[in-house]
Each structure stands twice: as C-alpha cells, then as structure tokens.
Design an enzyme around this catalytic site. Structure first.
Site: not given
Lengths: 338, 338, 338, 338
Positions: B146-147
């Site tokens: 996600c990051y």
C-alpha cells in the site's frame, strides 16, 4: 504518609491508579507489580516518564505498606488479597472476587470456586455513598465494578425509599473500550471497535448483574431485577448508563430530582444536574465523579435516569482512592478530580 | 467466467478481495482459505451473510481455478505461490514475497531466505500504471504494498521524465489501522491507536522502502533514495502520503500539473486534482483509485505532492483485481470502484 | 497570589487556560470574558460545574489584575492588548497579533493593518526555551502558535549551532481538531473530519510559517526556509510534527541526540527520548511538555526529528501559564503537567 | 429507465441517494437541486468526481421526470412535494412532512401548520415491510425516519400478533452523527461529539416518537407507548436500537425468534440473526438492510431486541430507493446493498 502498594500496575485501571497515587498529597507509593513487565519500569510499559520500578507480585514487600490495591483479573486476585490480609495489610480489591456476599453466588457467576471464602463476611462493598461508615473501618474493601457503580448510584435514592415500584430496573449501559482491559483481542482491535457499537452479554448474563441486584436489594429491602445490556462504544474512556424505572405515579419529575438532590446533596462525588440538562459522557470524563440527570418518560411514574462516570475514574481507580481516603481518615476527595 | 480462488480470505485485505470478487461480473469464486476458520464459513469470521465455505490452504482445489490471489503474510506466501504456479495457475500475490528483484534483496529486508527464487525473474510488479503490458502476459504478479503504491504513483511522472533533480524523495505517509492487519496486538488495540498518531519504522527502515526505490529507480534510470516515515492514524481505512520533491527550477506548478495530467490522463484509476484542490483521505475512501494533488513549496523547483488511496482498495484488493482484469483481458475497472 | 484575567474564556484554548489557572496554587482568577456567553457562567458554555461568571470584554476590571491572558482571534486581540497595556497590566497574548517582528510582515500574512504597532518592539516571543530572560521582564508576551512551538523546538538545537546545513526544514505537521477552534464549520463537522485526514494550507502558505522562519532565523543567524504542510487528524487534541533536516554529514545520530539532550537538559518542559524510542501524540497528551525523538533518514547527514505536543498544552494554554510563571518569578512548572 | 430528480442533493441523505441512483441499473438521474450549491456541480460540494449539475429547486424540470425524491428539511419539503404532485410526478419524501396521519398531529409535534393537508390522506408510510402493496400504488410515499425504521421493524412482529403485552416499548437508540445532518453546529463539532456519547430529547419528546407509536398502534390495533431515548454516538453512520419488550410469559426465546423469522422470512432487507449472535452496527454498515437479534432479559416474557441499520441506508436513502423500486415495479433490491 500512607504507604501503599499496587498489584497489577500496568492494566488501564492499574495505571490510572498509579497516576492518582503519584499525585496524592498523603500517599507514598512503595511498590507496583506487573507480571509481564517485572524487572522493568513503568515507562517501559507506557509512554510516560515515570521510572517506577515494577516487581513481580511475589516479590512485593507487604511489610512496608499500610494498604494495597489489587488491580488483578478476577480469580487471580483472591490469593493476593488473602496474603495481604494475613500480613495485616488493609486491602482495596478492584477485582470482582469479594463483591458478592457468598461463595455460592461467586461460583455461580464466575465459574470458579472461591479460594478465600473466610474473607467474604468481612469484605465491604466499596461504594461510599452506600457504605461509608463500614468502609472507614474495613480491612478489605471490594471496589465495585464500573457498570454497577453507574447503575447503583443511578437508582439508589429510589431503592432505599421504596420507590422502585416493581422492583425492576432496565439498564442500558455504554462503555468506553478501556473497560475491556489492555490485553489485545479481536473485540478491542481498533478496526473492529471503531465506527461500530456492539451490545454484548445481553439481558441478564453479564457478571456485573449480581452485584447490582445485591446492592439494590439491600437498599430496597426486597429483591430487585436488573435487565442489563452493556454496549461497547468507540471511545477510550467513559461510561453512560440510561436507566428506565417505574415509581408510584404520584411522583413527578421535580419531586424526583429533589429526592436525588437530597440523597446526594452531601456527596462530594455525585452530582445531580438541574431539570432540563442532560448528562453526557463528557460531564464525567477525566473525573472521579458520577453525574446524574433525570427525565420524564412521558407517562406518570415512568422516568429515565442517566448516569455518567469515567469508567477509569469513579468506575475504578478514582473510587478505589476514595475508599482509601475513607479508610485512613483523609479528606474524601484528596488526590481526586471531583 | 474466470474461476478464481483466494488464499487468506479472512484478513482485512482478503475479505475486501472477496467482497470485490463476489460483485465482479466476470468472476466465479471457487474457493477461499483460512487456516484459523477452516471448516467454517465467511459469516463465522465476519459480521456478514456470506455463507462462503472456508477451507485449509492445503485443501484448495487448484485444478478448478484459472487464477488465485494469495493474501498471506510474507514468508508464508511463497510456498503457496510456488504450488499454484506448478499447477499452472496464474497468481496474484498480495504479499511482499515476489516484489523485490533478487533473493538477496529479499533476504536483506525480510530476514529470511527466499524459497522460490526461480519465480522471481518472471514475476511482474503489479502496478498497472508502470507495467501494464507485462502484467497482461504475466503468470505471477506481485501486487504492490500500500505504501509503495501511494509513493510510486505520486512520483512516477517525475521519475520517468528525469525530473527528480536530486534523486531524492521524502515520503511522509499516514495509514489507517487496517493496514496493520487483523491480528490483535497492543499497537492496534483501540485505546492505544485511538486519540493518537504514531510514527513507526522511521527514516529508511520500513520494509516497503526497497520496493519504492526499486520501481522509482527503474523509471528514472538512476538510483532514487526515499526517506520514508509511516504513521499510524486512527481511522479504519485510508492512506495519505505527503511527498516532498525537488525538480529543476524552471518547472512551475502549472507545468507540473500538466505533466501529471498527461501521464495519467488515460489511467482509469489515477486522478489528478485541479490546482487549488487538496487531496484528502476522503477522496479515495471506499474506492480503488489513487487521487493526487500538487502544490508549490514556496521556492522554485520545490513541490509537495499529496497522494491518497484506500489502503484496502488501490492499496491492496482493488489493485489485485485490476491486475486480474488485465491478465484476463477484461475491462480494467470491471468490478471496481473507480 | 497573582491576580489574573482571561479574555476569551470559552474557546478551547481559553477553557483549557481557565482549567490550569483554577488549579494553579499561586493564582486568583479575577475575571473571564466571553462575548457569546456574557452574563452566564462557565458551566453554561461547557459541561462542567464551574460557576465562574462570564463578562463582556469591555466590562473586564483591568484595575483589579496583575496579568491578563488574551485568547481571542487574531485581529480581535490587538485592541484588547493595547487597552490592557495602557492600564499597566502585563499581558500574555495567545493570538498571532504580536508574534511577528514588524507591522509589514503582519499585514503581509494576516491581510489587515496592525492597530498597535507601537507595542511590537517590546513584545517578546513567548517560547521560554529561546527567550526565557526576556520573558521574565516582559510587559507583553506573544504566546507562540501550536505549529511553531512544535517546529521550532524540534529544530532549535540545530539552528543555534549552525547545523541546519542548507537553511531548510521540511515540517509535516498533524494536528488534532481542537486546534481549529470551537466555532462550528464544515471542516470541523464530525462526519467530515472523522475517518479522514486532510492536508490544508499546503507548502508555504499557512500563517504560522513566518513565525517559524523568524525564530529559526534569529537562532541560526541566517535565513531559514520552512516547507510546511499541516494536516487535520481525527483526534480531539494533540500535535505531532515530523521534521526532515540535513546537517553536515560528520554528525551521526548519537551525536545529534547528545546535542539535543544538552540543549534541553535543563528544560522542565522539553524531553528528548532515548535512541530507538519514537515520540507519538500520546507522549504529550494532556501535558504541557514537548517530547522529541531523533532518527536517521538512512544517509549521512539526513535526519528525521519527531516533535509531539498537546496543542492545547505546550501548544497554547500550558505555554501561556509557563510564561506567566516566568514573568512573576514563580516556579516554571507551577500549575502545569510536566 | 425511470427518470428521477432529487431535491436536496447535498445533505448526507441526499448525497447517499445520488450515489445509489447513479449506480441503479433502471434509473436516469435527470436533475438534482441544492440551494447552497446551485450553479455548481456535485464535485464542488463533495470530494468526488461526479460532475452532476446542481440547480435551484425552483428551476427543477418536473415535466421531465417520473419520480422525485425530496430530501429537504421538514417544513421546507411540503411545498415542493405539493408542486411535484400537481405536476403529476410521483414523490418519495424523506422529510417528516407526510408521515403523520393528521395535520393536527403534525402541528403538535412540529410546531408549524401543514401547508398541504390535502395530500395527507393519500400519503403512504413508506415502510415496505408494513405497507408494500399500498406503496406500489402510491403517488406520495412518506419515507420513514431512521429511528422509526429501526424501532418499528424491531417490534412489528410482536405488535401485529398482539404480543406486546402491555402496549409498551422502551427504545434506547444510538445514532451516528450523519443523522444530525451536514449543517455545522456545536453538537456536531468533531471535538464535542468525539470521545463522547450524548443522550438528547430524552423520554418521550423526540419528533420521531409519534411516527413509531402511530405505526405500531396501527399494527397492534391498540395504542402503543414508546419510551424513547436517542443517543449521539461518535461514528459517521450507523444506528443501533436496543428494545425492551414484554410478551405473554409462555413465549420463550426460541419461539420469538421463530416468529420473527416467519414475519421477515420473505423480506429481502430484514435479517434475523440466529440465537446467540448479537446485532452490532457493523452488521448493517454501508448496507440497506435491517439486522435484528433477540435475547432473553432473564425473566419469563421479558426480552431484548436489537435492531441495527445504517441510518443513511435502510434509515434513509436505501429505503427511499426500495420504495421507488416498488412504485415502479422493479426488483425490490435493484441498486441496493442487501
């Protein structure tokens, strides 16, 4: 200076207790225990700068204290309490182990045998508004549960005056998540509790029910049935209980509020709001008081009573300190947030 | 109908994936696994009415599916992926196991040896905006973290045009708690995360860093250093990354926005806000898109880029479905929330 | 006893201030003003039991106090400050009206002309860690903004020792909603702020920027540019700023931490965490301290500094009381939560 | 395609409605009004990419639609409804203006005179589970309030079978903040609602009470008194009502659950949980269903019923679309989240 010790200092109630005791003008905190963090300091377990050493319960120097607080899980507490009492130390137990009058009742609700039944008779239920004089003299005080504190204080003026017409109270209680303790679980996972509201132990099955019924029945001189539904609310701390009661129809709202103001007028930690104001969690947040408001339910004799506390304040640590103050002849609100 | 299976259906990303697949017009969900809840149904693990059976991973009928999603912890995923690939099934792996180019890099950051190094060369990093064509043909897609999704999409137009003047990006990222998974821990305890904001893995130590640097370096054709600070934020889902970049000083804000609009103009799941609007978590909540806004930092060549995704949407399950759509020739946003 | 008055007692900062002053051992609160609630009592505006009378600002008895706090909006404060100074009363102004050195700078950022320019030269910027001696003697103290407090304290040890290599600081700040004040707006509506995270005034446009740059430049003896992005976070109170700085590459993390511990070792309200610990909002919640942690950014000379305060504590009311303590020769943390 | 219009598209319910209608397979959204944002587009009022034009109500082309939704404040709605009905357009009104049977009752509770009393007789109370057939034929449907929906669905199987022994229901309701609308106020300020829980309109005074009593009385064929206490809960959306009822003592929990499953077995948007499971807000979040669970209160004939809805789903927009589906012969859950 009263010399005190805390068993179970790293749970939420235990930590709150340490905070209050650290700021108490008449107390010296001699020891604090934590099985998980023993050997470390309080600042290893919490984001704080308190270098208080944490020891194992078995290493606690009972001979150096006048009083201990037990903030341990039910079942785990009674052994420690017994040891402390045998050492001649006065005890305030925040667990449920000494709240119920008989070992049978305890076994029925907690599903374990009581290991220190000999102490039950002398244990005093630590709700100062009901048992102040007995608390003053007690060797062992059973600090009430958070839910019972909010329910009992909300109904006590009716119970003791015989006004609980049908011996029945409906208590719809809402608690902040810290009431569920600091041990991680799916229930207390942020994503499960946040943006959610969850009833649990619905109806008449939560373990705090017998406490409520016992104390209200004592006050009323007759059995009282409490229908009880606790709800988990996405706030850190706080408790609000909405109580539904019936009284004889000749009593109106103004009369009831007067009755409550009279009952609690001299109480330093119970406040009754004027007609028209509504108790919310915010009224009790970060305090050690209970705040009550009363409201008509729209028909003669039917009323709603709202009872707000901070579950870690009047619902746990604050009340424990209030009890200690009474036991040692200190001003009742010393070190507290009234 | 594409026949799919999901390994790890009861984590937050796995559950989100099941929701998307259940509503996808071109998909039939053949199996879903959960080690913890095997033998039960999805509605035993979540408050829902989906009677989907949960089986153990070892009992998953690989011969009945065209594609599987692996939503397992890193380290646990590679064995399952290997098994699926050997069975001729195409795989979208949501773990980190196939995102890094070499076994050495994997060992360096994840502290375990790679068990399926033979698959690394063929694995495609599943960020469609960077590798669409390779994803279409891939047997194994490594779905990005996600990051990295939020950081890479925020910088890619600069990286690929050589505008990252100093090869340096500062990424200050804020994530909802679901990004930490569903296993209870003190960090994700409601009372610890609520009314708090916590940086962690500060600087250059989070395991998502090498992914970001690898992909941005590939695009830039030169090394890129990402200073990265993730923060846990008290929301259930959502991710917002504030990026600080330097470009050659002749580029102004309007030019940069044009550059981004050009780069992403044809992208169905990346949106660039007009000048003056600011991306917030809300812009991407419950969607599968990435929303970007660009801003001057007050001096020539210095800019702030804000990148918002839903960590469970474009940051996990949504992107996985986008990859599946590409792999099977479906419309890229089929079943998604663009 | 110091006799004090509070202008603007019903905003969040004003209310916090009243709480601190009510508990301060050396203070008598003589009056409190509120234009909206004048004629009522504090308990009419807040869920509390404080019967403090609220009067209109124009009715405040300036001749009965030694010191006043102005917790009014910028622009509205300067007139009241002027009046108080003319009455010979010492003033701590929590607004922005006296923080910037010149009327021109004020007009540039606040878009109004300064009405009391004659007081600017004598006003002292009320950050005790920078200007303690001048605060002691001051007639007018300009209490810093919450963002500047967290940014300046986070960089000051570098600025004053010439270590801010490039004269540049990137400050990614996250604030609780109480920082936006108590006046209802769409931005502070629960449903808009909750489950969201919103950057605003992105880059170099927030009105707190010139304060930060002014004070860091004074300390550094050269211009400092602060890239500043504030974010609204769904918590009631708290502020955490993540600072990205470059220092000469020969300085390592241990050295930097030593430098900070030296700089702040004697400070009662600034704490530097040991290497490996990370500052979170919780470290400063409900306190009047600033908590700092330092971290490597992965390359020589690049560091991340995290600065946590309570925006209503060290970020507003707590710092105001700290300033009062200095001005009146009281112990610096009297009445505070260090 | 049904051609529809929405009056009041930028409140929370109106926006939710637009979302549902945008995704509805059988609907074309012809116009949407907003007095505040007229002349702009939906994406100017919400963080979204919907370029839907917003017009003033007076400019809405009533001749181009088959059906309109009125999501306006009570009092403001009736004029618009009247205009639409005169234009021959079928109406679903989400306000309270057409829910009560008589103009007198309306005036008593809403303190204004009804401006379109001629429409009251033909208006159908839009709870499909009670009035499905009449809704199908209706020209004007009065969409129920969120609280009444949760209360009535929770008690209806008892009311219609004569089991509400004493004609009394206690409803302790908890609502997310979106139920209070999008207009900023101190009550809905983030810092006031967050970390708080607030009862309001306590007892028998909330304007939704007469709706509940009217519909339950109709079903029961006798008067029903509802003691009603709504509480504001710090979540964006969701509603959970805890109902306390008495039935003849021969009915046990299993029997009651059977009764409910029978009553709602064919209902696509009401679900009854099996014994032992407890309804929480999460069960209904982001859906258009009502989820019920039943529990013993510990004594014969006393039960607790828990009723969960999403206040914007089954409590407002979802139910409005369900009504539209019925009115136009579409599948009842078309476009909905069952």
């Amino acid at each position: 200076m009263i010399r005190v010790g805390v068993f179970g200092a790293t749970g939420y109630a235990g930590y709150e207790l340490v905070q209050l005791l650290r700021g108490h003008p008449n107390v010296r905190l001699v020891f604090a225990t934590s099985e998980q963090s023993a050997g470390g300091r309080l600042c290893d377990a919490y984001p704080c700068f308190d270098s208080l050493d944490l020891v194992r319960a078995e290493d606690a120097p009972l001979d150096e204290v006048d009083c201990v607080f037990c903030s341990l899980p039910h079942g785990a507490s009674m052994g420690t309490v017994q040891r402390a009492r045998r050492a001649g130390v006065r005890v305030i137990d925040l667990s449920a182990d000494f709240r119920l009058a008989t070992p049978d009742l305890y076994r029925e609700w907690y599903r374990v045998s009581h290991e220190a039944p000999e102490l039950l008779a002398g244990a005093v239920y630590g709700l100062p508004e009901l048992h102040r004089d007995r608390i003053r003299a007690a060797g062992l005080v059973a600090n009430p549960g958070c839910y019972p504190t909010s329910v009992i204080l909300g109904c006590y003026p009716l119970a003791r005056t015989g006004l609980l017409a049908d011996g029945h109270v409906i208590a719809d209680a809402k608690s902040g998540v810290s009431g569920a303790g600091r041990s991680p679980s799916l229930t207390t996972h942020f994503c499960e509790a946040n943006e959610n509201l969850s009833p649990y132990s619905v109806g008449h099955v939560h373990r705090h029910v017998p406490e409520m019924e016992q104390e209200l029945a004592r006050a009323a001189g007759r059995p009282v049935h409490v229908t009880f539904v606790p709800h988990l609310v996405p706030v850190n701390r706080g408790m609000l209980t909405t109580l539904y009661v019936c009284v004889p129809p000749e009593h109106d709202l103004a009369g009831l509020i007067s009755l409550y103001r009279e009952a609690y007028g001299a109480e330093p930690l119970v406040r009754v709001l004027p007609e028209g104001k509504v108790a919310t969690m915010r009224w009790a947040e970060q305090t050690d008081r209970c705040v009550l408001s009363l409201h008509s339910a729209g028909r003669p004799g039917e009323f709603v009573i709202i009872s707000a506390i901070d579950n870690l304040g009047k619902g746990a640590a604050g009340q424990a300190v209030q009890n200690m103050n009474l036991m040692f002849g200190l001003p009742e609100t010393a070190g507290l947030r009234p």
